[in-house]
Design a protein around this motif. Structure first.
Motif, PDB file in Angstrom:
ATOM      1  N   ALA A  91      -9.695  12.092 -35.457  1.00  0.00           N
ATOM      2  CA  ALA A  91      -9.580  13.339 -36.220  1.00  0.00           C
ATOM      3  C   ALA A  91      -9.414  13.000 -37.692  1.00  0.00           C
ATOM      4  N   TRP A  92     -10.237  13.621 -38.527  1.00  0.00           N
ATOM      5  CA  TRP A  92     -10.084  13.405 -39.966  1.00  0.00           C
ATOM      6  C   TRP A  92      -9.932  14.737 -40.689  1.00  0.00           C
ATOM      7  N   GLN A  93      -9.233  14.659 -41.810  1.00  0.00           N
ATOM      8  CA  GLN A  93      -8.909  15.854 -42.591  1.00  0.00           C
ATOM      9  C   GLN A  93      -8.923  15.499 -44.065  1.00  0.00           C
ATOM     10  N   LYS A  94      -9.536  16.371 -44.865  1.00  0.00           N
ATOM     11  CA  LYS A  94      -9.444  16.241 -46.322  1.00  0.00           C
ATOM     12  C   LYS A  94      -8.407  17.232 -46.835  1.00  0.00           C
TER      13      LYS A  94
ATOM     14  N   LEU B  45     -19.951  27.525 -38.121  1.00  0.00           N
ATOM     15  CA  LEU B  45     -21.341  27.389 -37.698  1.00  0.00           C
ATOM     16  C   LEU B  45     -21.488  26.223 -36.719  1.00  0.00           C
ATOM     17  N   ILE B  46     -20.972  25.066 -37.081  1.00  0.00           N
ATOM     18  CA  ILE B  46     -21.089  23.896 -36.201  1.00  0.00           C
ATOM     19  C   ILE B  46     -20.310  24.116 -34.916  1.00  0.00           C
ATOM     20  N   ASN B  47     -19.144  24.725 -35.003  1.00  0.00           N
ATOM     21  CA  ASN B  47     -18.401  25.050 -33.783  1.00  0.00           C
ATOM     22  C   ASN B  47     -19.205  25.994 -32.887  1.00  0.00           C
ATOM     23  N   GLY B  48     -19.912  26.922 -33.510  1.00  0.00           N
ATOM     24  CA  GLY B  48     -20.755  27.843 -32.744  1.00  0.00           C
ATOM     25  C   GLY B  48     -21.912  27.130 -32.066  1.00  0.00           C
TER      26      GLY B  48
ATOM     27  N   HIS C 135     -12.837  18.965 -42.218  1.00  0.00           N
ATOM     28  CA  HIS C 135     -12.119  18.519 -41.022  1.00  0.00           C
ATOM     29  C   HIS C 135     -13.095  18.387 -39.865  1.00  0.00           C
ATOM     30  N   ALA C 136     -12.888  17.369 -39.035  1.00  0.00           N
ATOM     31  CA  ALA C 136     -13.586  17.247 -37.756  1.00  0.00           C
ATOM     32  C   ALA C 136     -12.720  16.430 -36.829  1.00  0.00           C
ATOM     33  N   SER C 137     -12.701  16.816 -35.560  1.00  0.00           N
ATOM     34  CA  SER C 137     -11.930  16.064 -34.585  1.00  0.00           C
ATOM     35  C   SER C 137     -12.658  16.081 -33.254  1.00  0.00           C
ATOM     36  N   GLY C 138     -12.454  15.024 -32.491  1.00  0.00           N
ATOM     37  CA  GLY C 138     -13.078  14.952 -31.182  1.00  0.00           C
ATOM     38  C   GLY C 138     -12.309  14.024 -30.274  1.00  0.00           C
ATOM     39  N   SER C 139     -12.542  14.181 -28.993  1.00  0.00           N
ATOM     40  CA  SER C 139     -11.974  13.269 -28.008  1.00  0.00           C
ATOM     41  C   SER C 139     -13.028  13.000 -26.962  1.00  0.00           C
ATOM     42  N   TYR C 140     -12.893  11.844 -26.297  1.00  0.00           N
ATOM     43  CA  TYR C 140     -13.828  11.505 -25.240  1.00  0.00           C
ATOM     44  C   TYR C 140     -13.090  10.728 -24.161  1.00  0.00           C
ATOM     45  N   ALA C 141     -13.268  11.158 -22.906  1.00  0.00           N
ATOM     46  CA  ALA C 141     -12.602  10.512 -21.775  1.00  0.00           C
ATOM     47  C   ALA C 141     -13.461   9.353 -21.291  1.00  0.00           C
ATOM     48  N   THR C 142     -13.157   8.131 -21.729  1.00  0.00           N
ATOM     49  CA  THR C 142     -13.884   6.942 -21.308  1.00  0.00           C
ATOM     50  C   THR C 142     -13.310   6.444 -19.983  1.00  0.00           C
ATOM     51  N   PRO C 143     -13.983   5.531 -19.313  1.00  0.00           N
ATOM     52  CA  PRO C 143     -13.400   4.935 -18.104  1.00  0.00           C
ATOM     53  C   PRO C 143     -12.084   4.211 -18.368  1.00  0.00           C
ATOM     54  N   GLN C 144     -11.830   3.849 -19.625  1.00  0.00           N
ATOM     55  CA  GLN C 144     -10.586   3.163 -19.975  1.00  0.00           C
ATOM     56  C   GLN C 144      -9.469   4.144 -20.333  1.00  0.00           C
ATOM     57  N   GLY C 145      -9.817   5.389 -20.573  1.00  0.00           N
ATOM     58  CA  GLY C 145      -8.835   6.378 -21.003  1.00  0.00           C
ATOM     59  C   GLY C 145      -9.385   7.221 -22.132  1.00  0.00           C
ATOM     60  N   ASN C 146      -8.545   8.082 -22.677  1.00  0.00           N
ATOM     61  CA  ASN C 146      -8.981   9.046 -23.672  1.00  0.00           C
ATOM     62  C   ASN C 146      -8.945   8.445 -25.070  1.00  0.00           C
TER      63      ASN C 146
ATOM     64  N   PRO D 259     -16.114  17.611 -14.336  1.00  0.00           N
ATOM     65  CA  PRO D 259     -14.984  17.645 -15.281  1.00  0.00           C
ATOM     66  C   PRO D 259     -15.452  17.508 -16.730  1.00  0.00           C
ATOM     67  N   PRO D 260     -14.912  18.305 -17.646  1.00  0.00           N
ATOM     68  CA  PRO D 260     -15.215  18.100 -19.073  1.00  0.00           C
ATOM     69  C   PRO D 260     -14.782  16.704 -19.515  1.00  0.00           C
ATOM     70  N   ALA D 261     -15.576  16.090 -20.384  1.00  0.00           N
ATOM     71  CA  ALA D 261     -15.268  14.733 -20.838  1.00  0.00           C
ATOM     72  C   ALA D 261     -14.897  14.667 -22.308  1.00  0.00           C
ATOM     73  N   SER D 262     -15.103  15.754 -23.048  1.00  0.00           N
ATOM     74  CA  SER D 262     -14.868  15.671 -24.489  1.00  0.00           C
ATOM     75  C   SER D 262     -14.374  16.992 -25.038  1.00  0.00           C
ATOM     76  N   THR D 263     -13.823  16.919 -26.245  1.00  0.00           N
ATOM     77  CA  THR D 263     -13.481  18.113 -27.018  1.00  0.00           C
ATOM     78  C   THR D 263     -14.000  17.913 -28.432  1.00  0.00           C
ATOM     79  N   PHE D 264     -14.247  19.018 -29.118  1.00  0.00           N
ATOM     80  CA  PHE D 264     -14.712  18.934 -30.510  1.00  0.00           C
ATOM     81  C   PHE D 264     -14.260  20.158 -31.279  1.00  0.00           C
ATOM     82  N   ASP D 265     -13.920  19.935 -32.543  1.00  0.00           N
ATOM     83  CA  ASP D 265     -13.594  21.037 -33.447  1.00  0.00           C
ATOM     84  C   ASP D 265     -13.885  20.577 -34.869  1.00  0.00           C
ATOM     85  N   SER D 266     -14.188  21.530 -35.732  1.00  0.00           N
ATOM     86  CA  SER D 266     -14.435  21.200 -37.138  1.00  0.00           C
ATOM     87  C   SER D 266     -14.064  22.375 -38.025  1.00  0.00           C
ATOM     88  N   SER D 267     -14.140  22.168 -39.313  1.00  0.00           N
ATOM     89  CA  SER D 267     -13.854  23.231 -40.268  1.00  0.00           C
ATOM     90  C   SER D 267     -15.019  24.200 -40.421  1.00  0.00           C
TER      91      SER D 267
END
Length: 745
Positions: free
Chosen positions: A679-682, A304-307, A664-675, A293-301
């Motif tokens: 996310a930050w934005q200028k 290149l980094i998304n690639g 902008h950058a945002s991420g999530s991570y599924a820990t054993p305690q929950g998600n 199962p995927p455990a994380s998501t990521f996106d940014s402005s």
């Protein structure tokens, strides 16, 4: 049900499940894994036909003329035996009575339509023989069929007569997606090259018609030559020893086929022998990998980094089969070090709580036993499907030996420790504790036998080969001993805590004596390379009074290399962690986006769609072990980290790095305690908004990037965040579970 080398099973002509490439690889002399399938919906009233087809896999490793075969003078191979299968169908009727159907000599067998299969070099299928596929009961009495014979197992066969069958706990390998080619290029003489747009691992899948006896050949490759022809060099194949998939037509209308007993990594596919020009759906690619199962998501402005994130994920997926391989073509090797070196990113991107324990088990079952050469040794691949001779070779980093290496074998200690930190898993470290002890005993003897210098590989795949080999090896040995002491403490083994704490102390003193240097500009380690200083810092081998100086030297070495990453797979994780722990995410950012070689930005700029074996783009084109950058995307740019001393993410440390030109950058991570999310934005005025979600069961320290002159407005949550500290660069809050928004004005 299980089978060796591999099996594919049907009930009444339909696959019994979506699982493929079964069984999962193990040390076959120690265990053979099986799967259980629910066939309730597939059984019908009356006669049912259960069929099993077998292929070679890694079990029957036969060198065949004209076909690629991995190995040279260093590797010693064993053909374990001929394909075999075992199955048991348990039926519970509506009235409650049960019936068990077991595989025995009453089962019928015949040569099937798969005429050749090799884990390394492809598969061949003759559809004119498909009448022998076990789908219809009345065909089983034909002259092509005979009664099956029992496999004869003894104490010297593989598997042995005492080898246990064990339920496979790993998520199965499945078909993840089907991809059509983005272009089809005629090459003349009925030959076509299909481009699937990106390098992936999977099956060429045919949907075509043609005259009976005609053969369609599909040849995979990762690259094209400058003239547009296929370049198979990175796969290990040659013009005379090929990796290829061949299908011989039955001539009965439109025929559909894909291999069942192997796979390849490829972007390009040369197709020969079609009776008409291919359409986009004539030959497609079924992408296969373990269904972790995927455990994380990521996106940014940053595109290149998304690639970079995309190609890193793709490289991981391409090598995530029942075992974690180095590459999906040339070797398909379950290298312990490739797993360990990229572990931060692997555990960031996927939930591996059911996957990694079996990989550790494979290390334990592959460990050399008393009476064997070098008892306690864990070779660089596990399962050890081939044995590497202990031959010393001259390489750019020094004299190496491929048999085993501290930064590979220590995975048996360091991975269970990280599974404990990530998931709170004490079972894995408990089960394999004795194997950890035996490995450390072996390395002590190995060190003594080699006059204190342990043979190995050093910082493998580095572009700067000045880092002393023994620095990398000794840092890894110290880390293993230190992790072992911490493991012993968790398990309540007080005598071993003392023993391994003392060993770690001895190794730390040796490391300092050999590799700590000082000149007019300060303290540095080894050759003053990125890897030298990073490994010393990351392992905790630098005195507190020296850390600032060594960090400064590390930054200076990065700047001196024009912001290139010059480490190999061993030093890459330490490089990123040392800079991040030192508050220099800005330096990491500069390295990551650098568009020139070697580095991640260069790989994107030069058109790579997966990570190659080296950050200069050379070698295999689909290695995952340089994917550590993905851990930093989540822990650095999104800022989601576990607090020091925490287990299973009960305490979080959220500190997003607002660096470079990112808005902008945002991420999530599924820990054993929950998600957990961050996310930050200028906005267009450069004002920052940070939104954080902390799961129930966790608390968090949140570091909001803000100058001392800035005002902050905090909303959300069920309790008011506590302001812990205000510095020139950040405001630090303690928060409970909930969602919070921090606005900097």
């Amino acid at each position: 049900m299980t089978g060796l080398g591999m099996y594919a099973s049907t009930l009444n002509g339909h696959a019994v499940s979506a699982n493929v490439l079964e069984p999962g690889q193990t040390t076959y002399s120690s265990e053979v894994d099986y799967r259980t399938y629910d066939l309730t919906d597939e059984l019908k009233t009356g006669t049912n036909v259960l069929g099993v087809e077998t292929g070679s896999g890694a079990y029957q490793r036969v060198k065949t003329a004209g076909h690629y075969f991995f190995g040279g003078s260093l590797e010693q191979y064993t053909v374990y035996g001929e394909p075999k299968a075992i199955a048991q169908l348990e039926i519970t009727y509506a009235d409650g009575h049960t019936e068990t159907v077991k595989s025995d000599t009453s089962w019928r067998t015949a040569l099937g339509p798969t005429t050749y299969s090799s884990w390394w070099s492809g598969e061949e299928f003759d559809a004119r023989r498909s009448a022998t596929s076990p789908t219809v009961a009345d065909k089983l009495g034909g002259s092509d069929w005979q009664n099956a014979s029992l496999a004869k197992l003894t104490s010297s066969t593989t598997p042995r007569d005492t080898t246990p069958l064990r339920a496979d706990q790993r998520p199965p390998v499945t078909v993840a997606q089907t991809v059509e080619p983005v272009s089809i290029t005629p090459r003349g003489n009925g030959s076509y090259i299909l481009d699937f747009g990106a390098n992936r691992s999977g099956w060429p899948t045919l949907n075509a018609s043609g005259p009976a006896g005609s053969t369609i050949t599909m040849t995979p490759a990762e690259l094209l030559k400058s003239d547009g022809s296929l370049d198979v060099s990175s796969t290990g194949a040659t013009a005379t020893n090929k990796i290829a998939y061949r299908y011989t037509m039955s001539g009965k209308g439109t025929e559909t086929w894909h291999p069942q007993f192997t796979y390849s990594g490829f972007r390009y596919l040369q197709v020969d022998g079609l009776s008409a020009a291919p359409r986009p759906d004539t030959v497609t690619m079924k992408v296969v990998h373990a269904s972790n199962p995927p455990a994380s998501t990521f996106d940014s402005s940053s595109e290149l980094i998304n690639g970079i994130h995309t190609v890193t994920l793709r490289a991981m997926q391409s090598n995530m089969m029942s075992v974690l391989t180095d590459c999906p073509d040339r070797e398909k090797g379950p290298y312990t070090g490739d797993n360990l070196h990229n572990l931060d990113a692997l555990l960031t991107d996927y939930d591996l709580s059911s996957y990694e324990p079996q990989l550790v088990r494979n290390m334990a079952t592959a460990q050399r036993q008393p009476g064997d050469a070098s008892p306690g040794l864990i070779a660089n691949i596990a399962p050890e499907f081939h044995r590497v001779a202990p031959v010393k070779l001259d390489y750019p980093q020094g004299t190496i030996e491929f048999l085993d290496e501290v930064n590979w074998g220590s995975a048996v200690i360091r991975i269970p420790w990280q599974l404990y930190q990530t998931y709170g898993d004490t079972r894995t470290m408990t089960l394999y504790y004795d194997n950890m002890v035996k490995w450390l005993d072996y390395e002590a003897a190995n060190k003594a036998a080699n006059k204190g210098d342990i043979p190995g590989l050093g910082d493998w795949s580095a572009t700067d080969n000045t880092t002393p080999m023994q620095l990398a090896i000794l840092a890894g040995y110290y880390t293993a001993a230190n992790d072992m002491a911490k493991t012993a403490k968790v398990l309540g083994k007080s005598a071993d805590v003392t023993k391994y704490t003392a060993l770690a102390g001895q190794l730390a003193d040796e490391f300092t004596g050999k590799f700590r240097h000082e000149d007019s500009t300060g303290v540095y380690y080894g050759s003053d390379s990125e890897a030298s200083n990073a490994m010393a810092l990351d392992a905790g081998l630098v005195a507190a009074s020296d850390r600032a100086q060594v960090l400064a030297r590390l930054v200076a070495s990065v700047r001196a290399s024009d912001n290139h990453i010059t480490t190999g797979s061993v030093g890459l994780g330490p490089l990123l962690r040392a800079l991040q722990d030192g508050g220099r995410d800005d330096v990491i950012y500069d390295m990551v986006v650098n568009p020139t070689s070697p580095g991640y930005g260069y790989l994107i700029a030069s058109g790579h769609t997966t990570l190659p074996e080296s950050l200069d783009g050379s070698g295999s084109q689909n290695h995952h072990f340089l994917g550590q950058v993905d851990s930093w995307l989540i822990s650095g740019l999104a800022g989601i980290r576990q607090a020091s001393g925490s287990v299973a993410y009960r305490q979080l440390d959220i500190a997003p790095a607002v660096v470079g030109s990112l808005t902008h950058a945002s991420g999530s991570y599924a820990t054993p305690q929950g998600n957990v999310t961050s996310a930050w934005q200028k906005d267009h005025n450069g004002r920052l908004t940070l939104k954080v979600t902390v799961p129930t069961g966790s608390t968090a320290t949140v570091h909001v990037p803000a100058a001392s002159k800035d005002s902050l407005h905090v909303t959300g949550g069920h309790t008011t965040p506590s302001l812990l500290n205000r510095s020139a660069t950040a405001a630090t809050y303690q928060v409970a579970a909930g969602t919070y928004t921090f606005q900097v004005r």
